[in-house]
Design a protein around this motif. Sequence first.
Motif, PDB file in Angstrom:
ATOM      1  N   VAL A   1       0.828  -1.209   0.000  1.00  0.00           N
ATOM      2  CA  VAL A   1       0.000   0.000   0.000  1.00  0.00           C
ATOM      3  C   VAL A   1       0.863   1.259   0.000  1.00  0.00           C
ATOM      4  CG1 VAL A   1      -1.558   1.383   1.448  1.00  0.00           C
ATOM      5  CG2 VAL A   1      -2.061  -1.031   1.001  1.00  0.00           C
ATOM      6  N   PHE A   2       1.875   1.309   0.857  1.00  0.00           N
ATOM      7  CA  PHE A   2       2.721   2.515   0.921  1.00  0.00           C
ATOM      8  C   PHE A   2       3.535   2.693  -0.363  1.00  0.00           C
ATOM      9  CE2 PHE A   2       1.541   2.423   5.327  1.00  0.00           C
ATOM     10  CZ  PHE A   2       1.567   3.771   5.710  1.00  0.00           C
ATOM     11  N   LYS A   3       3.915   1.597  -0.983  1.00  0.00           N
ATOM     12  CA  LYS A   3       4.636   1.689  -2.251  1.00  0.00           C
ATOM     13  C   LYS A   3       3.715   2.227  -3.349  1.00  0.00           C
ATOM     14  CE  LYS A   3       7.906   1.149  -5.277  1.00  0.00           C
ATOM     15  NZ  LYS A   3       9.017   2.142  -5.339  1.00  0.00           N
ATOM     16  N   GLU A   4       2.507   1.670  -3.429  1.00  0.00           N
ATOM     17  CA  GLU A   4       1.578   2.063  -4.494  1.00  0.00           C
ATOM     18  C   GLU A   4       1.086   3.503  -4.341  1.00  0.00           C
ATOM     19  OE1 GLU A   4      -2.863   0.907  -6.233  1.00  0.00           O
ATOM     20  OE2 GLU A   4      -1.762  -0.563  -5.013  1.00  0.00           O
ATOM     21  N   PHE A   5       0.759   3.906  -3.119  1.00  0.00           N
ATOM     22  CA  PHE A   5       0.083   5.192  -2.936  1.00  0.00           C
ATOM     23  C   PHE A   5       1.026   6.344  -2.581  1.00  0.00           C
ATOM     24  CE2 PHE A   5      -3.308   2.150  -2.674  1.00  0.00           C
ATOM     25  CZ  PHE A   5      -4.392   2.807  -3.251  1.00  0.00           C
ATOM     26  N   ASP A   6       2.131   6.048  -1.890  1.00  0.00           N
ATOM     27  CA  ASP A   6       3.089   7.098  -1.529  1.00  0.00           C
ATOM     28  C   ASP A   6       4.432   6.935  -2.227  1.00  0.00           C
ATOM     29  OD1 ASP A   6       1.315   8.373   0.115  1.00  0.00           O
ATOM     30  OD2 ASP A   6       2.268   7.811   2.014  1.00  0.00           O
ATOM     31  N   ASN A   7       4.571   5.854  -3.004  1.00  0.00           N
ATOM     32  CA  ASN A   7       5.858   5.504  -3.608  1.00  0.00           C
ATOM     33  C   ASN A   7       6.957   5.475  -2.541  1.00  0.00           C
ATOM     34  OD1 ASN A   7       7.524   4.727  -5.743  1.00  0.00           O
ATOM     35  ND2 ASN A   7       8.163   6.832  -6.175  1.00  0.00           N
ATOM     36  N   LEU A   8       6.610   4.856  -1.425  1.00  0.00           N
ATOM     37  CA  LEU A   8       7.498   4.827  -0.264  1.00  0.00           C
ATOM     38  C   LEU A   8       7.822   3.382   0.112  1.00  0.00           C
ATOM     39  CD1 LEU A   8       8.823   6.569   2.025  1.00  0.00           C
ATOM     40  CD2 LEU A   8       6.714   6.193   3.335  1.00  0.00           C
ATOM     41  N   GLU A   9       9.113   3.103   0.251  1.00  0.00           N
ATOM     42  CA  GLU A   9       9.550   1.790   0.730  1.00  0.00           C
ATOM     43  C   GLU A   9       9.655   1.852   2.253  1.00  0.00           C
ATOM     44  OE1 GLU A   9      10.195  -0.778  -1.244  1.00  0.00           O
ATOM     45  OE2 GLU A   9      10.529   0.094  -3.246  1.00  0.00           O
ATOM     46  N   ILE A  10       8.884   1.026   2.941  1.00  0.00           N
ATOM     47  CA  ILE A  10       8.962   1.010   4.405  1.00  0.00           C
ATOM     48  C   ILE A  10       9.353  -0.391   4.866  1.00  0.00           C
ATOM     49  CG2 ILE A  10       7.358   2.915   4.802  1.00  0.00           C
ATOM     50  CD1 ILE A  10       5.180   0.864   5.387  1.00  0.00           C
ATOM     51  N   ASN A  11      10.139  -0.437   5.937  1.00  0.00           N
ATOM     52  CA  ASN A  11      10.582  -1.735   6.442  1.00  0.00           C
ATOM     53  C   ASN A  11       9.697  -2.194   7.605  1.00  0.00           C
ATOM     54  OD1 ASN A  11      11.580  -0.515   8.885  1.00  0.00           O
ATOM     55  ND2 ASN A  11      13.473   0.027   7.819  1.00  0.00           N
ATOM     56  N   GLU A  12       9.955  -3.400   8.060  1.00  0.00           N
ATOM     57  CA  GLU A  12       9.109  -3.996   9.097  1.00  0.00           C
ATOM     58  C   GLU A  12       9.162  -3.215  10.405  1.00  0.00           C
ATOM     59  OE1 GLU A  12      10.270  -8.074   9.329  1.00  0.00           O
ATOM     60  OE2 GLU A  12       9.583  -8.511   7.269  1.00  0.00           O
ATOM     61  N   LYS A  13      10.336  -2.720  10.755  1.00  0.00           N
ATOM     62  CA  LYS A  13      10.475  -1.947  11.991  1.00  0.00           C
ATOM     63  C   LYS A  13       9.627  -0.682  11.938  1.00  0.00           C
ATOM     64  CE  LYS A  13      14.016  -0.099  15.120  1.00  0.00           C
ATOM     65  NZ  LYS A  13      15.480   0.097  15.329  1.00  0.00           N
ATOM     66  N   GLU A  14       9.605  -0.035  10.780  1.00  0.00           N
ATOM     67  CA  GLU A  14       8.796   1.178  10.621  1.00  0.00           C
ATOM     68  C   GLU A  14       7.302   0.858  10.723  1.00  0.00           C
ATOM     69  OE1 GLU A  14      11.498   3.967   7.687  1.00  0.00           O
ATOM     70  OE2 GLU A  14      10.618   2.144   6.857  1.00  0.00           O
ATOM     71  N   ILE A  15       6.908  -0.297  10.214  1.00  0.00           N
ATOM     72  CA  ILE A  15       5.500  -0.694  10.298  1.00  0.00           C
ATOM     73  C   ILE A  15       5.116  -0.983  11.744  1.00  0.00           C
ATOM     74  CG2 ILE A  15       3.795  -2.420   9.607  1.00  0.00           C
ATOM     75  CD1 ILE A  15       5.484  -2.770   7.013  1.00  0.00           C
ATOM     76  N   VAL A  16       5.966  -1.722  12.448  1.00  0.00           N
ATOM     77  CA  VAL A  16       5.679  -2.035  13.857  1.00  0.00           C
ATOM     78  C   VAL A  16       5.523  -0.759  14.680  1.00  0.00           C
ATOM     79  CG1 VAL A  16       6.645  -3.068  15.963  1.00  0.00           C
ATOM     80  CG2 VAL A  16       6.736  -4.328  13.795  1.00  0.00           C
ATOM     81  N   ALA A  17       6.313   0.269  14.352  1.00  0.00           N
ATOM     82  CA  ALA A  17       6.221   1.543  15.076  1.00  0.00           C
ATOM     83  C   ALA A  17       4.858   2.209  14.879  1.00  0.00           C
ATOM     84  CB  ALA A  17       7.325   2.488  14.614  1.00  0.00           C
ATOM     85  N   MET A  18       4.150   1.847  13.808  1.00  0.00           N
ATOM     86  CA  MET A  18       2.809   2.398  13.561  1.00  0.00           C
ATOM     87  C   MET A  18       1.718   1.611  14.285  1.00  0.00           C
ATOM     88  SD  MET A  18       2.973   2.924   9.425  1.00  0.00           S
ATOM     89  CE  MET A  18       4.410   3.588   8.591  1.00  0.00           C
ATOM     90  N   PHE A  19       2.040   0.417  14.757  1.00  0.00           N
ATOM     91  CA  PHE A  19       1.028  -0.451  15.365  1.00  0.00           C
ATOM     92  C   PHE A  19       0.384   0.220  16.572  1.00  0.00           C
ATOM     93  CE2 PHE A  19       2.591  -4.926  13.876  1.00  0.00           C
ATOM     94  CZ  PHE A  19       2.248  -4.596  12.583  1.00  0.00           C
ATOM     95  N   GLY A  20      -0.855  -0.158  16.813  1.00  0.00           N
ATOM     96  CA  GLY A  20      -1.674   0.409  17.882  1.00  0.00           C
ATOM     97  C   GLY A  20      -3.086   0.497  17.361  1.00  0.00           C
ATOM     98  N   PRO A  21      -3.341   1.451  16.429  1.00  0.00           N
ATOM     99  CA  PRO A  21      -4.653   1.491  15.777  1.00  0.00           C
ATOM    100  C   PRO A  21      -4.846   0.289  14.854  1.00  0.00           C
ATOM    101  CG  PRO A  21      -3.420   3.545  15.453  1.00  0.00           C
ATOM    102  CD  PRO A  21      -2.469   2.543  16.003  1.00  0.00           C
ATOM    103  N   SER A  22      -6.085   0.095  14.383  1.00  0.00           N
ATOM    104  CA  SER A  22      -6.348  -0.925  13.371  1.00  0.00           C
ATOM    105  C   SER A  22      -5.670  -0.533  12.061  1.00  0.00           C
ATOM    106  CB  SER A  22      -7.859  -1.056  13.148  1.00  0.00           C
ATOM    107  OG  SER A  22      -8.359   0.134  12.548  1.00  0.00           O
ATOM    108  N   GLU A  23      -5.735  -1.430  11.081  1.00  0.00           N
ATOM    109  CA  GLU A  23      -5.143  -1.143   9.779  1.00  0.00           C
ATOM    110  C   GLU A  23      -5.719   0.146   9.188  1.00  0.00           C
ATOM    111  OE1 GLU A  23      -5.593  -5.634  10.225  1.00  0.00           O
ATOM    112  OE2 GLU A  23      -6.828  -3.869  10.566  1.00  0.00           O
ATOM    113  N   THR A  24      -7.019   0.324   9.341  1.00  0.00           N
ATOM    114  CA  THR A  24      -7.666   1.542   8.853  1.00  0.00           C
ATOM    115  C   THR A  24      -7.049   2.773   9.498  1.00  0.00           C
ATOM    116  OG1 THR A  24      -9.752   0.379   8.463  1.00  0.00           O
ATOM    117  CG2 THR A  24      -9.862   2.769   8.716  1.00  0.00           C
ATOM    118  N   GLY A  25      -6.871   2.711  10.814  1.00  0.00           N
ATOM    119  CA  GLY A  25      -6.282   3.832  11.540  1.00  0.00           C
ATOM    120  C   GLY A  25      -4.846   4.090  11.136  1.00  0.00           C
TER     121      GLY A  25
END
Length: 213
Positions: free
Chosen positions: A26-50
């Motif tokens: 999703v981040f690649k398609e919509f923001d053209n952004l490569e994100i790693n697993e650590k960066e994703i985990v840092a976003m955890f808390g809200p649901s996927e929608t959040g």
Amino acid sequence: MKAVIFDFDGTLADTLPVCFYAFQAVFKEFDNLEINEKEIVAMFGPSETGIIKENLKNQNHDLAIERYYEKYREHHPQIVQDNQEINDLLNHLKSQGYKLGVVTGKGSRSLDISLEELQMQEMFDVIITGDDVTIPKPHPEGLNKALAMLGVQNHEAIFIGDSDADISAGKQANIYTIGVQWLPNFQTVQFTVQPNLTLNSIKEFHFVLESQD
């Protein structure tokens, strides 16, 4: 002990890799952004929608959310393996008369996909997702809701999770809290909030259950 409440991702199912895959797509398609697993985990808390609404720069959030669920469903069968040890544990707990619950930050749509794929739909007496709470873990709202719906007191339940947020939520709810690292992929290597017990295998949990008898 009357009830066992579980986190889901990284605790009951090795679903973190498919979560990472879908978010990265999703981040690649919509923001053209490569994100790693650590960066994703840092976003955890809200649901996927959040997570998408709070972190995606592209404002087409609704389409991005739909794409997330498309990717999650499409790749779940290839990425997430059925775990017989987990299945046996849940069946054993049910056979012993324990009430079972899930308190997860996942949204209900992705959880339903995983429960269907792993044939766990009928396993739990109560399910609280990220869509069911105002404040996600580490706040104890979800756990308190689950206890109320199960009809048990906090001292009659245990909570099992793989992240600092899980442990903090369990401790704040005054539930005996177990930190686990028993699946191939889990969120927290070193817990900053100390659980009552840390387990590295499902077999160890069976020993804990036997000590309760």
